[in-house]
Design an enzyme around this catalytic site. Structure first.
Site, mmCIF file in Angstrom:
data_model
loop_
_atom_site.group_PDB
_atom_site.id
_atom_site.type_symbol
_atom_site.label_atom_id
_atom_site.label_comp_id
_atom_site.label_asym_id
_atom_site.label_seq_id
_atom_site.Cartn_x
_atom_site.Cartn_y
_atom_site.Cartn_z
ATOM 1 N N GLY A 1 2.453 2.623 10.795
ATOM 2 C CA GLY A 1 3.388 3.861 10.746
ATOM 3 C C GLY A 1 4.033 4.193 11.943
ATOM 4 O O GLY A 1 4.886 5.293 11.993
ATOM 5 N N GLU B 1 -5.125 -4.766 10.594
ATOM 6 C CA GLU B 1 -4.110 -3.696 10.878
ATOM 7 C C GLU B 1 -4.530 -2.954 11.997
ATOM 8 O O GLU B 1 -5.216 -2.121 12.201
ATOM 9 C CB GLU B 1 -4.231 -2.837 9.625
ATOM 10 N N HIS C 1 -9.641 1.019 4.994
ATOM 11 C CA HIS C 1 -8.525 1.159 5.656
ATOM 12 C C HIS C 1 -8.796 2.221 6.651
ATOM 13 O O HIS C 1 -9.450 2.976 6.857
ATOM 14 C CB HIS C 1 -7.338 1.781 4.722
ATOM 15 N N ASN D 1 0.975 -1.187 0.072
ATOM 16 C CA ASN D 1 0.146 -0.293 0.060
ATOM 17 C C ASN D 1 0.718 1.202 -0.069
ATOM 18 O O ASN D 1 1.657 1.723 1.049
ATOM 19 C CB ASN D 1 -0.928 0.154 1.286
ATOM 20 N N TRP D 2 1.152 1.803 -1.203
ATOM 21 C CA TRP D 2 1.824 3.033 -1.417
ATOM 22 C C TRP D 2 1.398 4.242 -0.733
ATOM 23 O O TRP D 2 1.928 5.212 -0.536
ATOM 24 C CB TRP D 2 2.441 3.273 -2.752
ATOM 25 N N GLY E 1 2.960 -0.952 4.336
ATOM 26 C CA GLY E 1 3.063 0.504 4.076
ATOM 27 C C GLY E 1 4.379 0.967 3.730
ATOM 28 O O GLY E 1 4.887 0.726 2.605
ATOM 29 N N GLY E 2 4.760 1.578 4.785
ATOM 30 C CA GLY E 2 6.392 2.222 4.691
ATOM 31 C C GLY E 2 7.377 1.186 3.838
ATOM 32 O O GLY E 2 8.012 1.876 2.913
#
Ligand code: 13P
Length: 256
Positions: free
Chosen positions: A177, A171, A99, A14-15, A238-239
């Site tokens: 993050g 999540e 999300h 997931n950018w 993510g990151g």
């Protein structure tokens, strides 16, 4: 009943709101140039909407799939700024719904997530339905109740076949993050609760087929211990997915 071993792991990138058409395509090419176990692990790249076309082109000769980060449930019409499932034809095979960033920052409700999931499935795409508790809910010991509610709102209205074809991402919001991932034990327990809730909605055989990922600060440092756990069928990243080598390391850790 399908054995848990029959679930093919799925690792999705997931950018978020990073990369445009050119650097997105470049990142996609860098990912596909990595040594990835694509026969064993399904890999999905979810760029922002403006990168869907170039990223789809960049991976068109590879088994790497493309996903949308966000869709609306109507097919077309006066919905400024929105993207529908039919508009993703030829570009994406997956779409994320629910999300926590969409729930928290853009007011997406459980009912919205249900409508979007139904629209994604009706359009022939695979939904990645994200669920998870906030830090306050975690601290108050409400994780099970929150997950039951979020999962039931969606999976109560699907058919067993639609359920089996779906992907769920657990999540925990406090892990997104933050660099603080859930421990493998915590992730495994929560994913067990999610699978039991799906079973209560659509029966055990469908629940044994739905793939459930973990997401939240997944990195090359913690992916082995998380992804080697029974019941954790991959990751939503993510990151670390913005770096091809780091993402590839996570994909490799998902090989059963
Ligand atoms: P991070 O991996 O950056 O914690 O993000 C997780 C996430 O929200 C993926 O959807």
């Amino acid at each position: 009943m399908t054995s848990p071993q029959a679930r093919r792991p799925i690792v999705a990138a997931n950018w978020k709101m990073n990369t445009g058409p050119d650097d997105g395509a470049q990142l996609a090419r860098a990912v596909s140039a990595e040594d990835l176990p694509l026969a064993q692990v399904e890999v999905v790249l979810c760029p922002p909407a403006t990168g869907l076309t170039s990223v789809a082109e960049a991976v068109e000769d590879s088994p790497i799939a493309v996903g949308a980060q966000h869709v609306y449930w109507e097919s077309s019409g006066a919905f400024t700024g929105e993207i529908s499932v039919p508009m993703l034809t030829g570009l994406a095979a997956y779409a994320i719904t629910g999300h926590s960033e969409r729930r928290q920052l853009f007011g997406e409700s459980d009912l919205d997530v249900r409508r979007k999931t139904l629209a994604i499935l009706s359009g022939g795409l695979t939904p990645i339905v994200a669920v998870g508790e906030s830090l306050d809910q975690w601290d108050a010991g409400e994780t099970l109740a929150v997950l039951r509610s979020q999962v039931t709102q969606v999976f109560d209205v699907l058919s067993p076949e639609q359920t089996a074809a779906s992907v769920i991402a657990y999540e925990p919001v406090w892990a997104i993050g933050t660099g603080r991932n859930a421990s493998p034990e915590q992730a495994q327990e929560a994913i067990g609760w999610i699978r039991d809730t799906v079973a209560a909605c659509q029966g055990r055989p469908a629940a044994e087929r739905v793939r459930i990922q973990y997401g939240g600060s997944v990195s090359p440092d913690n992916c082995d211990e998380l992804l080697s756990r029974d019941g954790i069928d991959g990751a939503l990243v993510g990151g670390a997915s913005l770096d091809a080598a780091q993402f590839a390391a996570i994909v490799r850790a998902a090989v059963p």
